[in-house]
Design an enzyme around this catalytic site. Structure first.
Site, short mmCIF file in Angstrom:
data_model
loop_
_atom_site.label_atom_id
_atom_site.label_comp_id
_atom_site.label_asym_id
_atom_site.label_seq_id
_atom_site.Cartn_x
_atom_site.Cartn_y
_atom_site.Cartn_z
N HIS A 145 0.84 -1.21 0.00
CA HIS A 145 0.00 0.00 0.00
C HIS A 145 0.87 1.25 0.00
O HIS A 145 0.63 2.20 -0.76
CB HIS A 145 -0.90 -0.03 1.24
CG HIS A 145 -1.71 1.21 1.45
ND1 HIS A 145 -3.03 1.32 1.05
CD2 HIS A 145 -1.40 2.40 2.05
CE1 HIS A 145 -3.49 2.51 1.38
NE2 HIS A 145 -2.52 3.18 1.99
N GLU A 146 1.90 1.26 0.83
CA GLU A 146 2.77 2.45 0.91
C GLU A 146 3.63 2.60 -0.34
O GLU A 146 3.84 3.72 -0.83
CB GLU A 146 3.66 2.36 2.16
CG GLU A 146 2.91 2.27 3.48
CD GLU A 146 1.87 3.36 3.66
OE1 GLU A 146 2.04 4.45 3.09
OE2 GLU A 146 0.88 3.13 4.37
N HIS A 149 1.52 4.18 -2.91
CA HIS A 149 1.43 5.63 -2.73
C HIS A 149 2.59 6.33 -3.46
O HIS A 149 2.39 7.34 -4.14
CB HIS A 149 1.51 5.99 -1.24
CG HIS A 149 0.18 6.09 -0.56
ND1 HIS A 149 -0.87 6.82 -1.07
CD2 HIS A 149 -0.27 5.57 0.62
CE1 HIS A 149 -1.90 6.75 -0.25
NE2 HIS A 149 -1.57 5.99 0.77
N GLU A 229 -6.35 6.89 -1.48
CA GLU A 229 -6.29 5.71 -0.62
C GLU A 229 -6.85 4.48 -1.32
O GLU A 229 -6.29 3.38 -1.22
CB GLU A 229 -7.06 5.96 0.69
CG GLU A 229 -6.32 6.82 1.68
CD GLU A 229 -4.97 6.25 2.05
OE1 GLU A 229 -4.88 5.06 2.41
OE2 GLU A 229 -3.98 7.00 1.96
#
Length: 297
Positions: A145-146, A149, A229
């Site tokens: 997830h990071e 980003h 997100e």
């Protein structure tokens, strides 16, 4: 807390100094009073609106390391650190970005964030609480997830959005303040504009409007953050697997993660407070449902 406060002070001093120099060099020092017309006022508002956001972005990595007390892994000292670095390395290669620094910060709450102005020289950090309360599959999904980003350019995107929003908050507050002050003082001719825009009433009204517009504008920034997100969740699902990403979100839901990251990092954490329109993150149940309904995985 003291380090974070000092970094905040230093950053704001730098922002004020840069804004002062730019406005002076460009001859826009007095433009915010409206004496030079609407276009110079808009340009001056843009200088103020973008400078803070850009400087915060450029300093975000160092501020995160020092402000959050992040221990950047230079040489892994145990199996967990080896696994963290190798997992981020693998995901970064799959996402087509440079290898981020990997760090750990001390917090009982399970959380993680990514930051950095350059997607090829960024930082991914996880909390000790996340390492202690999640299994390896769930941690892998959080890291994905990071990394997503970073690969999606979310840091730069939200910085630009914040700059645009800041610009129009400043600009519109001055325009509306001029109209209100004119009405309050009973001025009806253009010759009185300069006097109005240099009056105490004008500055008080514009200050109040800036707070009100800023409050409303934060909903716009939060909306964009929530959309990013969802994209980061999709990226995490691609890099680690859909079931792992859903599992990580469910683990966060079960543990009620509630740590507040600093404002410039909050949008890039794995979790956040869920205060509806002003939240940088959608509710976890909404994110889980979105992944379940996504047929791409």
């Amino acid at each position: 807390m003291f380090k974070r406060m000092m970094l905040w002070v230093v950053t704001n001093i730098a922002v004020i100094a840069v804004i002062t120099v730019i406005l002076s060099v460009t001859g826009l020092s007095g433009a915010l009073n409206g004496g030079q017309g609407l276009l110079p006022m808009l340009l001056a508002a843009a200088v103020i609106g973008f400078t803070g956001s850009i400087i915060s972005l450029l300093m975000s990595k160092k501020m995160a390391i020092h402000g959050m007390g992040v221990h950047v892994i230079q040489q892994p000292e145990n199996q967990m650190e080896v696994w963290l670095v190798e997992t981020v390395r693998r995901q970064a290669e799959a996402a087509g970005i440079g290898m981020p620094d990997v760090g750990i910060f001390d917090s009982a709450d399970p959380n993680a964030f990514a930051t950095g102005a350059n997607k090829n020289a960024s930082l991914v950090a996880v909390s000790t609480g996340l390492l202690h309360n999640m299994n390896q599959d769930e941690i892998e999904a959080v890291l994905g997830h990071e990394v997503a980003h970073i690969a999606n350019g979310d840091m730069v995107t939200l910085t630009l959005i914040q700059g645009v929003v800041n610009t129009f908050v400043i600009f519109l507050s001055r325009i509306v303040a001029g109209i209100i002050t004119n009405a309050l003082q009973g001025n009806s001719d253009d010759d009185s504009d300069a006097a109005v825009e240099n009056s105490g009433t004008f500055f008080i009204v514009s200050f109040i409007l800036q707070i009100v517009f800023g409050f409303l504008a934060s909903m716009i920034v939060a909306w964009f953050s929530r959309q990013r997100e969802f994209r980061a969740d999709e990226g995490g699902a691609r890099l680690a697997g859909k079931s792992k990403m859903i599992g990580a979100l469910q683990a966060l839901q079960n543990q009620h993660a509630n740590e507040d990251l600093p404002g410039n990092l909050a949008a890039f954490g794995i979790s956040g407070k869920f205060s509806s329109l002003f939240s940088s993150h959608p509710p976890l149940e909404v994110r889980i449902e979105a992944l379940r309904n996504n047929q791409q995985f």
